[in-house]
Design an enzyme around this catalytic site. Structure first.
Site, short mmCIF file in Angstrom:
data_model
loop_
_atom_site.label_atom_id
_atom_site.label_comp_id
_atom_site.label_asym_id
_atom_site.label_seq_id
_atom_site.Cartn_x
_atom_site.Cartn_y
_atom_site.Cartn_z
N GLY A 617 0.82 -1.21 0.00
CA GLY A 617 0.00 0.00 0.00
C GLY A 617 0.85 1.25 0.00
CG PHE A 621 2.05 11.91 5.35
CD1 PHE A 621 2.50 13.11 4.82
CD2 PHE A 621 0.80 11.91 5.97
CE1 PHE A 621 1.75 14.27 4.90
CE2 PHE A 621 0.04 13.05 6.06
CZ PHE A 621 0.52 14.24 5.51
N GLY A 622 3.61 7.85 3.25
CA GLY A 622 4.55 6.75 3.26
C GLY A 622 4.04 5.52 2.55
CG ASP A 736 -7.52 9.85 6.23
OD1 ASP A 736 -8.46 10.12 5.46
OD2 ASP A 736 -6.42 9.45 5.83
#
Length: 940
Positions: A617, A621-622, A736
């Site tokens: 995935g 941010f990463g 989120d």
């Protein structure tokens, strides 16, 4: 002798078979109802025939909301040239018999729920001009064999779940004019072979995991009008000669990557350019002063890079933009621009709608000429070093909706002309040096919802009339000023108000019973404030008591805050230290929390060197990799430290997950802050690996969830939210919530994860507008489609915001449609669609096709008894109950949304009702034990 069937009889039979495979349909459409046994099928709606031989040539069923599957008998329509089936609810695989249609030119099945791999048999249809499978649930790899289609002009596979690499062989289809592969899960580099597509006008590769540099061969695509490479992992620079190769380019978007270098000076040669977006990269240097040559430029997004030198001359390019008559907006927020804002800004086009200059190093005064831009709806200059007075000319901007001037050095009074901005819904003047009182003219700003005045030297009394007029306020922060006099009782009548801070002022008198403030007397008993008295002696005594009470509260607050800060620092330090020793024992960060010390090398080895094969995935941010540490499966989230906000996200998630414990929250095993083999900073979070992946993959890929599983997952998520919102200390807002952040373990138990945007509520609940919530500088917090509408208007994160996201998630689980589905536009949304169908008792029209099939099977397996009919109705009631919870959670107004405790009660009742149905069915059919056991396994 048997008569051989004629061609038109074959077509007739094929159409009837096709109809039999379709279900549902739009209630106001006569398309399918016109398909009957009559041989005059050429008169059926949606069917076009060749006039001579009466053979079907066109099948056109657009936006009929038709479910079911495409019958393989479609392959018998041998004269078919056009298959146009977009905007339905078709599921299942695309039949291989499609490859038997030698005359087929157009194949459009976009915006459905089709599954399986790419229909490879389409490559037999050598006359095909268009293949559009946009917005489905197709999986697998894009086949190399597409190069065998010599006439193909449009290939649109956007918004599916394709994986693997982009086939280099696509570059051999010389006839291609449009290629859309965006919003999939593609990885690897962009094939240089695509540079051979000389006729290509549109190239969509955005929102994937493509890496490497932009191949130089793409600059050979001189016919391009749209180039979208945004939100990938691309690196390198834009070629210096970029502007010399795209004479027809209108839209160029490469934002959200890791590009470095400068903007090529040749960009100003692309005379047709409308939109230029390079936001969220690592670009630097000065912005070209000859951008004014782009006569048709409308929008310029340079936000979140490293542009500017923090010195004079950084904004000289603004003057050049005044030559563009149709210019509409610019964002330079989140850079290193210095200098003063030039007076020439007032000469920009009168069509300019947005100017976002926040989070830079701008100095000087706000130009009076800003008042010339009468079409402005958004003006953000927060978090700079601006000084002087707020110009009264801002009052000319009567279309303004958001004004963010916080965190500067502005002085003087709040101009009374701000009362002219009747469309204003967010006003941020916080963290300045403003003086005087709040002008009464603000009462004319009847749309105002957010008012940030904290940390100034404002004084005087707050008018009751002003507060009464601002009846839409949901947030009011007047803290850290010198306001005095009686606290306005009208505040207690603001029904939309959900956040109020009036601390550190000189208010006195009785507080409204609807509210509470530690510095005031009276109020509700639960506040334990001193009673108000009219006698002078009592006033003095109570004033002393209030002063002492205030000192005690301040002392307690400071102690708690200092303790919290120290604890946060401890967590952060320990997170950094956790990777220093490879062989160190477990350490305890907090009570009951054991974390392993893990080094970079251990994570490297556990993930096979963070290999692409282990990539599961990619987030904001990463990237997340699977691995094995010892004999324990793990998931490793490696932060992309080149992304603005990544370190902040790491800290937020490390801090949030180290303080919470719940069976439905993703458990963190360790955090690593160290150096990689190249001596560069490295940060990662390590979690338990969830073997069944994300809820997103089950809802929108080839996997299938039955209704009972969906209900259990929804209840798990609600349980996690209840803990975060009500039982967790301190209280946490996730910010989120979406299907991809809900992970399923081996027993299909849901775990909420990804706390990179989470907010810990405390003291002053949130950071101020300019630092956190300004949509001018950092964008809306969360994911499009799941973000509550108030966040888009600058609102702070809240538990009500989480409830909106949860409601949308529930509706997605019922309907199988993402909130960003292409059908949702104008006034149509997922919420509105479900609300309309529920009100009209048309639940079946919105159900996910899998749920509809399950419901139909339940009816077909019944023996017609009253009890069984009641069970089918009970299943529908349960489905309706979840939908109604989703609607109640996703109301537009935060105040109208139900709390998670209320939602959870309904979900628990629904689980009980569904369990009663199963028990009764089991008892009634004990003599069919074997068959019933199988049925229960399928539906449990």
């Amino acid at each position: 002798m048997m008569r051989k069937a004629s061609g038109n009889e074959t077509d007739h039979a094929a159409l009837l078979a096709l109809k039999a495979g379709l279900v549902g349909g739009s209630s106001d459409s006569q398309t399918l109802s016109s398909w009957n046994d009559s041989l005059h099928f050429c008169k059926w709606v949606g069917v076009t025939c060749e006039s001579g031989q009466q053979r079907v040539t066109v099948l056109n069923l657009v936006d009929q909301k038709t479910g079911g599957s495409i019958s393989p008998f479609i392959g018998n329509l041998s004269f078919l040239r056009v298959i146009n089936l977009p905007g339905n609810r078709l599921q299942g695989r695309i039949p291989k018999e499609i490859g038997l249609l030698p005359r087929l030119e157009v194949f459009n099945v976009s915006n459905n729920a089709l599954q399986g791999g790419f229909p490879l048999h389409l490559t037999n249809c050598t006359r095909l001009l268009t293949i559009s499978c946009f917005l489905n649930k197709l999986t697998g790899m894009i086949p190399d064999q597409l190069e065998s289609m010599p006439n193909l002009q449009i290939l649109s596979l956007r918004r599916n779940n394709f994986t693997g690499h982009i086939p280099s062989s696509l570059g051999n289809i010389s006839s291609l004019t449009g290629l859309g592969l965006g919003e999939n899960r593609l990885r690897g580099s962009i094939p240089s072979n695509l540079g051979k597509l000389k006729s290509l006008t549109t190239l969509f590769l955005q929102v994937n995991s493509l890496s490497g540099t932009i191949p130089y061969s793409l600059y050979n695509l001189t016919s391009l009008r749209i180039l979208s490479l945004a939100v990938n992992l691309l690196s390198g620079t834009l070629a210096p000669s970029t502007g010399l190769h795209f004479p027809h380019l209108r839209h160029m978007s490469v934002g959200g990557n890791n590009l470095t270098g400068v903007i090529p000076p040749t960009i100003s040669n692309i005379s047709s350019l409308l939109n230029f977006d390079v936001a969220q990269n690592l670009l630097y240097g000065n912005v070209l002063e000859d951008l004014g040559r782009l006569a048709y430029l409308e929008r310029l997004n340079l936000g979140d890079n490293n542009f500017g030198t923090e010195t004079e001359g950084d904004l000289d390019f603004i003057t050049s933009l005044t030559n563009i008559t149709g210019f509409k907006g610019i964002s330079i927020a989140g850079n290193h621009f210095g200098d003063m804002i030039p007076n020439s800004i007032g000469n920009l086009s009168d069509q300019v709608q947005s100017l976002f200059f926040g989070s830079n190093m701008l100095s000087g005064r706000i130009p009076v000429e800003i008042g010339n831009l009468v079409s402005l709806t958004g003006l953000g200059m927060e978090d700079n070093k601006l000084f002087g007075e707020v110009p009264s000319s801002i009052g000319n901007l009567i279309m303004l909706q958001e004004l963010a001037l916080g965190s500067n050095r502005l002085q003087g009074t709040i101009p009374s002309s701000l009362g002219n901005l009747k469309n204003l819904y967010a006003l941020g003047l916080d963290d300045n040096q403003l003086q005087g009182s709040i002008p009464l003219t603000l009462q004319h700003c009847s749309s105002l919802q957010k008012l940030y005045l904290e940390h100034n030297t404002l004084s005087g009394m707050v008018s009751e009339k002003l507060i009464t007029s601002l009846d839409q306020l949901s947030l009011l922060d007047m803290s850290h000023n010198s306001f005095s006099g009686s606290f306005p009782a009208a505040v207690g009548k603001l029904i939309n108000l959900n956040y109020l801070d009036i601390s550190n002022n000189n208010f006195s008198g009785e507080i409204p019973t609807e509210l509470g403030n530690v510095k005031l007397c009276g109020g509700i008993p639960e506040l334990h404030l001193p009673k108000c008295s009219s006698s002078t002696t009592d006033k003095i005594t109570n004033e002393k008591r209030r002063t002492m009470s205030t000192l005690v509260i301040i002392a307690m607050t400071v102690s708690i805050f200092v303790g919290f800060v120290l604890l946060s620092i401890l967590i952060w330090v320990l997170c950094r230290e956790v990777s220093k020793k490879n062989d160190a024992p477990a350490i305890s960060l907090l009570e009951g929390a054991q974390y392993l010390r893990i080094s970079y090398k251990q994570l490297w080895d556990a993930t096979d060197g963070f290999s692409v094969a282990n990539l599961i995935g990619v987030g904001s941010f990463g990237s997340v990799y699977s691995g094995v540490l010892g004999d324990k499966p793990i998931a490793v989230k490696v932060m992309n430290l080149g992304k603005r906000g990544a370190i902040k996200s790491f800290k937020a998630e490390c801090k949030a997950l180290s303080t919470i414990r719940h069976r439905n929250l993703l458990r963190i095993l360790s955090c690593c802050s160290s150096l990689d083999f190249k001596r560069s900073d490295f940060m990662a979070l390590v979690y338990e690996l969830m073997p069944n992946g994300s809820l997103e993959s089950w809802l929108h890929e080839s996997r299938i969830l039955n209704f009972s599983q969906r209900l259990n997952i929804a209840t798990d998520i609600a349980s996690a939210l209840e803990y975060l919102h009500h039982d967790c200390q301190p209280q946490i807002v996730h910010c989120d919530l979406k299907p991809s952040n809900v992970l399923l373990d081996a027993d299909m138990v849901a775990h909420v994860g990804d706390f990179g945007l989470a907010k810990i509520l405390r003291g002053r609940l949130f950071d101020n507008l300019s630092q956190e919530q300004s949509i001018s500088s950092l964008g809306i917090k969360g994911t499009v489609g799941y973000v509550p509408p108030e966040y888009g208007m600058g609102a702070n994160a809240s538990i009500e915001g989480d409830m909106y996201s949860f409601g949308i998630l529930l509706l997605e689980m019922v309907t199988g449609r993402r909130p960003t589905d292409e059908i949702f536009k104008d006034n149509v949304s997922l919420h509105n669609l479900c609300k309309s169908e529920v009100m009209n008792s048309n639940m079946l029209h919105i159900l996910d096709p899998h749920l509809l099939t399950e419901l139909n099977n339940d009816n077909e397996n019944s023996n017609g008894t009253n009890n069984e009919a009641m069970d089918a109705d009970k299943m529908k009631e349960c489905m309706k109950a979840i939908t109604e919870v989703g609607l109640a959670c996703s109301m537009e107004s935060p105040n109208e949304r139900i709390d998670i405790k209320e939602a959870l009660k309904v979900l628990h009742r629904t689980q009980t009702k569904l369990a009663e149905k199963r028990i009764r069915v089991g008892r009634q059919n004990m003599h069919h034990f074997a068959d019933e056991d199988h049925h229960m396994n399928v539906n449990a």
